[in-house]
Scaffold this motif. Structure first.
Motif, PDB file in Angstrom:
ATOM      1  N   THR A 648       0.816  -1.214  -0.109  1.00 12.71           N
ATOM      2  CA  THR A 648      -0.060   0.170   0.033  1.00 12.71           C
ATOM      3  C   THR A 648       0.774   1.408   0.000  1.00 12.71           C
ATOM      4  O   THR A 648       1.668   1.611   0.786  1.00 12.71           O
ATOM      5  N   TYR A 649       0.834   2.024  -1.106  1.00 12.42           N
ATOM      6  CA  TYR A 649       1.520   3.269  -1.271  1.00 12.42           C
ATOM      7  C   TYR A 649       0.623   4.492  -0.763  1.00 12.42           C
ATOM      8  O   TYR A 649      -0.571   4.672  -1.372  1.00 12.42           O
ATOM      9  N   THR A 650       1.372   5.321  -0.165  1.00 14.47           N
ATOM     10  CA  THR A 650       0.505   6.485   0.622  1.00 14.47           C
ATOM     11  C   THR A 650       1.478   7.758   0.095  1.00 14.47           C
ATOM     12  O   THR A 650       2.548   7.995   0.460  1.00 14.47           O
ATOM     13  N   CYS A 651       0.557   8.671  -0.470  1.00 15.81           N
ATOM     14  CA  CYS A 651       1.250   9.668  -1.247  1.00 15.81           C
ATOM     15  C   CYS A 651       0.959  11.173  -0.166  1.00 15.81           C
ATOM     16  O   CYS A 651      -0.434  11.239   0.080  1.00 15.81           O
ATOM     17  N   THR A 652       1.941  11.773   0.471  1.00 19.29           N
ATOM     18  CA  THR A 652       1.523  12.745   1.480  1.00 19.29           C
ATOM     19  C   THR A 652       2.236  13.980   1.075  1.00 19.29           C
ATOM     20  O   THR A 652       3.308  13.908   0.232  1.00 19.29           O
ATOM     21  N   THR A 653       1.755  15.059   1.276  1.00 19.72           N
ATOM     22  CA  THR A 653       2.539  16.436   1.280  1.00 19.72           C
ATOM     23  C   THR A 653       2.621  17.085   2.322  1.00 19.72           C
ATOM     24  O   THR A 653       2.084  16.889   3.446  1.00 19.72           O
ATOM     25  N   LEU A 654       3.780  18.019   2.399  1.00 15.60           N
ATOM     26  CA  LEU A 654       4.130  18.713   3.818  1.00 15.60           C
ATOM     27  C   LEU A 654       4.414  20.306   3.286  1.00 15.60           C
ATOM     28  O   LEU A 654       5.093  20.359   2.335  1.00 15.60           O
ATOM     29  N   GLU A 655       3.532  21.001   4.032  1.00 16.27           N
ATOM     30  CA  GLU A 655       3.737  22.452   3.679  1.00 16.27           C
ATOM     31  C   GLU A 655       3.695  23.030   4.971  1.00 16.27           C
ATOM     32  O   GLU A 655       2.642  23.028   5.575  1.00 16.27           O
ATOM     33  N   HIS A 656       4.762  23.962   5.461  1.00 14.70           N
ATOM     34  CA  HIS A 656       4.693  24.761   6.362  1.00 14.70           C
ATOM     35  C   HIS A 656       4.523  23.860   7.686  1.00 14.70           C
ATOM     36  O   HIS A 656       3.884  24.069   8.688  1.00 14.70           O
ATOM     37  N   GLY A 657       5.014  22.596   7.757  1.00  8.71           N
ATOM     38  CA  GLY A 657       4.902  21.527   8.826  1.00  8.71           C
ATOM     39  C   GLY A 657       3.522  20.782   8.920  1.00  8.71           C
ATOM     40  O   GLY A 657       3.318  20.002   9.915  1.00  8.71           O
ATOM     41  N   PHE A 658       2.862  20.985   7.805  1.00  7.82           N
ATOM     42  CA  PHE A 658       1.312  20.565   7.899  1.00  7.82           C
ATOM     43  C   PHE A 658       1.587  19.449   6.875  1.00  7.82           C
ATOM     44  O   PHE A 658       1.520  19.558   5.726  1.00  7.82           O
ATOM     45  N   SER A 659       0.949  18.190   7.301  1.00  5.26           N
ATOM     46  CA  SER A 659       0.890  16.949   6.606  1.00  5.26           C
ATOM     47  C   SER A 659      -0.644  16.560   6.035  1.00  5.26           C
ATOM     48  O   SER A 659      -1.317  16.736   6.888  1.00  5.26           O
ATOM     49  N   GLN A 660      -0.660  16.311   4.707  1.00  4.28           N
ATOM     50  CA  GLN A 660      -1.825  15.889   4.385  1.00  4.28           C
ATOM     51  C   GLN A 660      -1.728  14.748   3.441  1.00  4.28           C
ATOM     52  O   GLN A 660      -0.575  14.556   2.761  1.00  4.28           O
ATOM     53  N   THR A 661      -2.458  13.726   3.494  1.00  3.91           N
ATOM     54  CA  THR A 661      -2.519  12.615   2.550  1.00  3.91           C
ATOM     55  C   THR A 661      -3.458  12.858   1.294  1.00  3.91           C
ATOM     56  O   THR A 661      -4.655  13.012   1.397  1.00  3.91           O
ATOM     57  N   ILE A 662      -2.845  12.646   0.130  1.00  3.15           N
ATOM     58  CA  ILE A 662      -3.403  12.953  -1.080  1.00  3.15           C
ATOM     59  C   ILE A 662      -4.206  11.726  -1.776  1.00  3.15           C
ATOM     60  O   ILE A 662      -5.372  11.692  -2.088  1.00  3.15           O
ATOM     61  N   VAL A 663      -3.207  10.503  -1.582  1.00  4.49           N
ATOM     62  CA  VAL A 663      -3.842   9.366  -2.449  1.00  4.49           C
ATOM     63  C   VAL A 663      -3.216   8.135  -1.426  1.00  4.49           C
ATOM     64  O   VAL A 663      -2.116   8.246  -1.025  1.00  4.49           O
ATOM     65  N   ARG A 664      -3.977   6.992  -1.300  1.00  7.25           N
ATOM     66  CA  ARG A 664      -3.410   5.829  -1.050  1.00  7.25           C
ATOM     67  C   ARG A 664      -3.834   4.784  -2.048  1.00  7.25           C
ATOM     68  O   ARG A 664      -5.225   4.563  -2.493  1.00  7.25           O
ATOM     69  N   LEU A 665      -2.969   3.988  -2.454  1.00  4.19           N
ATOM     70  CA  LEU A 665      -2.983   2.931  -3.605  1.00  4.19           C
ATOM     71  C   LEU A 665      -2.479   1.796  -3.045  1.00  4.19           C
ATOM     72  O   LEU A 665      -1.318   1.551  -2.619  1.00  4.19           O
ATOM     73  N   ALA A 666      -3.373   0.645  -3.310  1.00  2.00           N
ATOM     74  CA  ALA A 666      -2.740  -0.632  -3.000  1.00  2.00           C
ATOM     75  C   ALA A 666      -2.278  -1.286  -4.276  1.00  2.00           C
ATOM     76  O   ALA A 666      -3.217  -1.488  -5.107  1.00  2.00           O
ATOM     77  N   LEU A 667      -0.987  -1.513  -4.441  1.00  2.00           N
ATOM     78  CA  LEU A 667      -0.620  -2.248  -5.794  1.00  2.00           C
ATOM     79  C   LEU A 667      -0.336  -3.445  -5.733  1.00  2.00           C
ATOM     80  O   LEU A 667       0.400  -4.137  -4.628  1.00  2.00           O
ATOM     81  N   GLU A 668      -1.096  -4.375  -6.522  1.00  4.01           N
ATOM     82  CA  GLU A 668      -0.929  -5.762  -6.460  1.00  4.01           C
ATOM     83  C   GLU A 668      -0.062  -6.193  -7.854  1.00  4.01           C
ATOM     84  O   GLU A 668      -0.598  -5.503  -9.024  1.00  4.01           O
ATOM     85  N   VAL A 669       0.834  -7.013  -7.725  1.00  2.00           N
ATOM     86  CA  VAL A 669       1.792  -7.278  -8.993  1.00  2.00           C
ATOM     87  C   VAL A 669       1.347  -8.471  -9.335  1.00  2.00           C
ATOM     88  O   VAL A 669       1.260  -9.530  -8.764  1.00  2.00           O
ATOM     89  N   ILE A 670       0.878  -8.585 -10.449  1.00  2.00           N
ATOM     90  CA  ILE A 670       0.755  -9.749 -11.380  1.00  2.00           C
ATOM     91  C   ILE A 670       1.901 -10.473 -11.948  1.00  2.00           C
ATOM     92  O   ILE A 670       2.562  -9.926 -12.452  1.00  2.00           O
ATOM     93  N   LEU A 671       2.208 -11.612 -11.472  1.00  2.00           N
ATOM     94  CA  LEU A 671       3.420 -12.425 -11.560  1.00  2.00           C
ATOM     95  C   LEU A 671       3.601 -12.454 -13.080  1.00  2.00           C
ATOM     96  O   LEU A 671       2.596 -12.923 -13.884  1.00  2.00           O
ATOM     97  N   ALA A 672       4.889 -12.371 -13.692  1.00  2.00           N
ATOM     98  CA  ALA A 672       4.725 -13.051 -15.022  1.00  2.00           C
ATOM     99  C   ALA A 672       4.608 -14.411 -15.712  1.00  2.00           C
ATOM    100  O   ALA A 672       4.164 -14.896 -16.407  1.00  2.00           O
ATOM    101  N   THR A 673       4.820 -15.269 -14.456  1.00  3.08           N
ATOM    102  CA  THR A 673       4.280 -16.901 -14.842  1.00  3.08           C
ATOM    103  C   THR A 673       2.654 -16.906 -15.058  1.00  3.08           C
ATOM    104  O   THR A 673       2.329 -17.529 -15.729  1.00  3.08           O
ATOM    105  N   GLN A 674       1.980 -15.997 -14.095  1.00  4.13           N
ATOM    106  CA  GLN A 674       0.515 -16.068 -14.293  1.00  4.13           C
ATOM    107  C   GLN A 674       0.093 -15.352 -15.667  1.00  4.13           C
ATOM    108  O   GLN A 674      -0.714 -15.983 -16.197  1.00  4.13           O
ATOM    109  N   LEU A 675       0.738 -14.406 -16.109  1.00  3.90           N
ATOM    110  CA  LEU A 675       0.671 -13.727 -17.450  1.00  3.90           C
ATOM    111  C   LEU A 675       0.744 -14.846 -18.405  1.00  3.90           C
ATOM    112  O   LEU A 675      -0.201 -14.932 -19.517  1.00  3.90           O
ATOM    113  N   ASP A 676       1.776 -15.859 -18.505  1.00  7.88           N
ATOM    114  CA  ASP A 676       2.146 -16.720 -19.585  1.00  7.88           C
ATOM    115  C   ASP A 676       0.718 -17.652 -19.529  1.00  7.88           C
ATOM    116  O   ASP A 676       0.311 -17.920 -20.803  1.00  7.88           O
TER     117      ASP A 676
END
Length: 776
Positions: A648-676
């Protein structure tokens, strides 16, 4: 949320890497020409022929009108959001003047026309207008009517020569002001542009000009002229001129240098009786210094004066001089804004005169006896002493006039407030040309908002915050506004505090621009606070115009100095404020292929950070970038995805010491053996060389790229992807995104054909479920 195909293509066409915190000169908000029009923040007037050839602009807030001087025409605009009911008066050169101008070698389009350079109020119903007249300057009175009327007429009987009142050339620097029925001008008054002078004309008194025998002005570049009273005695009033000039080296060495000046003349100057007859007897000038102190006493000087704005704080008080300078160095290009108090200017003019014994000697303070009345002072109560009634400059002794003639320069320079610029900008993509300033009262103090016009048709809205014990102010760039669709240098700017409008002129036309639009900053308390715009505050429900009031209203939130939402936006979460909890979106990527995770920060001034939470790890770790994983301005790019990148990837921004979460993405990797096992191989497709060569890899290679771009839940976005990428002319093998670094212009036949095939294939798969795809 699926990764954006458009962002992928743009990134691979030219990566814009992102790292660390953005520089202080980055605008927090950029608005394009279309953005301003669609938000109803700007209205542009280009005239009936699509271009004004604008050279002069006069804002008349008493009549609620804006007067424009252009090429062969004058315009009157009523101050309204959409420029209602504009008026035009044509004023071409007189018969034969245009042809004579061309015969003398001048350009028939850019020079041989009547460019209006002077627009000054003459009386309650008329303006004085002067134009270049195809290199034969002409002046006339323009009827504009009383307040409430909207008339514009040229009085043919008032036409007269404008020599000495208007320059011959349309673009030569020039300054003028109208005082007591007389026009004061700083200009070059001859056809060849060599005779520089300060001239007064138009009233009942004889015209007055600079002494041509004196070396008063050295190739001057006049910027501004204005009447500025020194005190309550109007007999002591003076007209101040701001200009740059190129002078011999002050240390007596070879070469010439550019310096900026402030000069002045007395309004009641009548010249001398025997010396300086019909010449200025009160002219003095001093250097305007604007420099940045450096190590070892060295200074970086900004010597070329670009523009001047007078900020009048309150009635009865003298103005502050805000001056925009540029460097004349061949090493770098830079700009600075320096602020001067009139008290400091007066002190320099009351100080020692500059003197040197010869051209090869250095300047020093005059050490002899200064005659009385002091040269450069105006006939007033100060000079009218018992037994010595100097009621006019014609009564001054010859020794006073001779001294004024030979010592027009003051020895000490005028130094800016705090001894340094309030704003310094270097390495700009554009050049700064104009400046206006608005003093704005905010919840935590009073701030000067600086509007800077550029040579690319944009306006920068900037503040310079002076910290308590720091000598160097903090630069805060609030907005960059692209006022004109076609990049054109901004040549005129006027501000209406009453209407909260900025009027911006270029040769193309004129635009009125609202000073602020608070709702643009967002619909959250944190965003409004982080904007640090003194015009705007959080009122409890939205970001709105701040209006000072005697009583403190508890729900107003504003922090210009620090921009700290953590203190201002109490009772709201530091992260995800007003955005709700950020949902986690699943994104699929295929092993060994490229994948992009998009994150667009709400402010370019915010530092972006990525964190990764793996299922087996205890806490999130900050993502480490390298050649394989690249952080860009638009998001996180994996050039070659590994199965270890899942999480799970979380993108945050920091401005004047204030943090905000912009987006949260769960990356699932499809293996090459599955694609074949998912996609069987198909034969290669060859295109004839006549139509361009295209050899595609097996369909699974490009189809899995589409799959990882869109995800099963977002298959409808494939249409947009195909239109932008294949049908837009990329025409490259879609099996590898890394091959798209060179984007062809126009549409490619091979790309169109392949786009049709891809869209057809995907259309057939849209109704399939992930299980059905796996069974293929």
């Amino acid at each position: 949320m699926a990764p954006s195909a458009w962002a992928i293509c743009c990134l691979l066409g030219g990566l814009q890497l992102s790292g660390g915190s953005p520089g202080p000169g980055v605008p927090r908000l950029r608005l394009s020409y279309r953005d301003l029009l669609s938000a109803n923040r700007s209205a542009v007037f280009l005239g009936p022929r699509g271009s004004l050839g604008l050279r002069a602009m006069y804002l008349d807030e008493y009549r609620d009108r804006l007067f424009l001087g252009g090429r062969d025409a004058l315009y009157s605009l009523r101050l309204g959001q959409a420029w209602p009911d504009p008026r035009e008066v044509l004023w071409p050169p007189r018969p034969g003047q245009r042809e004579e101008c061309v015969r003398k070698g001048r350009d028939p389009v850019t020079e041989c026309a009547n460019f209006v350079r002077v627009l000054q109020p003459h009386n309650r119903t008329h303006l004085l207008a002067c134009g270049t007249g195809a290199f034969q300057p002409t002046c006339a009175l323009i009827t504009v009517g009383h307040r409430g009327e909207h008339v514009l007429h040229l009085e043919p009987s008032s036409l007269e020569s404008g020599r000495g009142r208007c320059p011959h050339e349309p673009s030569r620097p020039f300054a003028s002001t109208f005082v007591g029925g007389e026009l004061y001008t700083g200009l070059t008054a001859d056809f060849l542009g060599r005779e520089a002078m300060i001239f007064r004309s138009g009233g009942p008194r004889p015209a007055l000009r600079s002494d041509s025998d004196q070396s008063l002005l050295h190739d001057p570049r006049f910027i501004m002229a204005a009447r500025i009273p020194d005190n309550s005695d109007h007999a002591d009033d003076k007209v101040y001129f701001f200009f740059s000039e190129t002078v011999p080296s002050p240390d007596g060495g070879p070469g010439r240098v550019t310096v900026s000046r402030v000069g002045r003349v007395c309004v009641n100057d009548a010249g001398g009786q025997r010396v300086l007859v019909n010449r200025w007897s009160s002219f003095l000038k001093a250097r305007l210094l604007c420099s940045v102190p450096g190590p070892g006493g060295a200074e970086t000087h900004f010597d070329q004066l670009e523009d001047v704005f007078l900020l009048w704080p309150k009635a009865g008080k003298s103005p502050e001089v805000h001056a925009l300078f540029s460097t004349v160095s061949a090493v770098f290009r830079g700009f600075a804004v320096c602020v001067y108090h009139m008290a400091d200017i007066w002190e320099v003019f009351n100080g020692p005169f500059a003197h040197r014994d010869g051209p090869q000697h250095q300047w020093g303070p005059f050490g002899g006896k200064v005659p009385f009345p002091r040269p450069g002072v105006c006939p007033s109560k100060m000079t009218a002493q018992p037994g010595r009634p100097f009621g006019s400059t014609k009564d001054y002794p010859d020794e006073v006039l001779q001294f004024a003639r030979t010592h027009p320069l003051m020895f000490r320079p005028v130094r800016p407030r705090r001894g340094r610029p309030v704003l310094v900008k270097t390495h700009l993509a554009q050049q700064l040309r104009q400046i206006v300033v608005d003093r704005v009262e905010a919840e935590d103090g009073t701030y000067d908002v600086i509007f800077l016009g550029t040579d690319s048709g944009s306006v920068l809205k900037v503040m310079a915050l002076q910290a308590g014990g720091s000598a160097e102010p903090e630069e805060v760039v609030l907005e960059e506004l692209q006022v004109f669709k076609v990049p054109a240098p901004i040549t005129e700017m006027e501000i209406s505090v009453k209407r909260q409008m900025l009027y911006v002129g270029s040769q193309l036309g004129v635009a009125q621009l609202r000073l602020h639009q608070c709702e643009t900053y967002g619909s959250a308390c944190a965003e409004c606070c982080l904007a640090r715009d003194p015009y705007c505050a959080w009122d409890g429900t939205s970001c709105t115009r701040y209006r000072p009031s005697p009583g403190k209203r508890r729900f107003r939130r504003q922090d210009i100095r620090h921009g700290n939402p953590a203190l201002q936006c109490l009772g709201q979460s530091r992260e995800d404020e007003a955005w709700g909890l950020v949902a986690t979106t699943t994104v699929y990527g295929t092993e060994h292929n490229s994948t992009f995770l998009e994150c667009l920060p709400r402010s370019p001034q915010a530092a972006v950070r990525w964190f990764l939470q793996r299922p087996e790890d205890g806490g999130p770790d900050q993502v480490k970038t390298d050649e394989r994983v690249v952080q860009t301005e638009q998001g996180l790019l994996f050039r070659r995805l590994s199965r270890l990148d899942a999480g799970t990837y979380t993108c945050t921004t920091l401005e004047h010491g204030f943090s905000q979460t912009i987006v949260r993405l769960a990356l699932e990797v499809i293996l090459a053996t599955q694609l074949d096992s998912l996609f069987p191989r198909e034969p290669r497709v060859e295109q004839s060389p006549a139509r361009g060569s295209l050899a595609s890899s097996p369909p699974k290679a490009w189809y899995k790229d589409i799959l990882q771009l869109t995800g099963f839940a977002n298959l409808p976005r494939v249409d947009e992807y195909c239109e932008r990428v294949w049908c837009g002319g990329l025409g490259e093998r879609p099996g590898s995104f890394r091959s798209r670094g060179k984007q062809a212009k126009g549409k490619s036949w091979a790309g169109l054909e392949l786009g049709k095939k891809v869209k057809s294939r995907v259309q057939a798969e849209r109704n399939r479920t992930p299980r059905e795809v796996e069974a293929m």
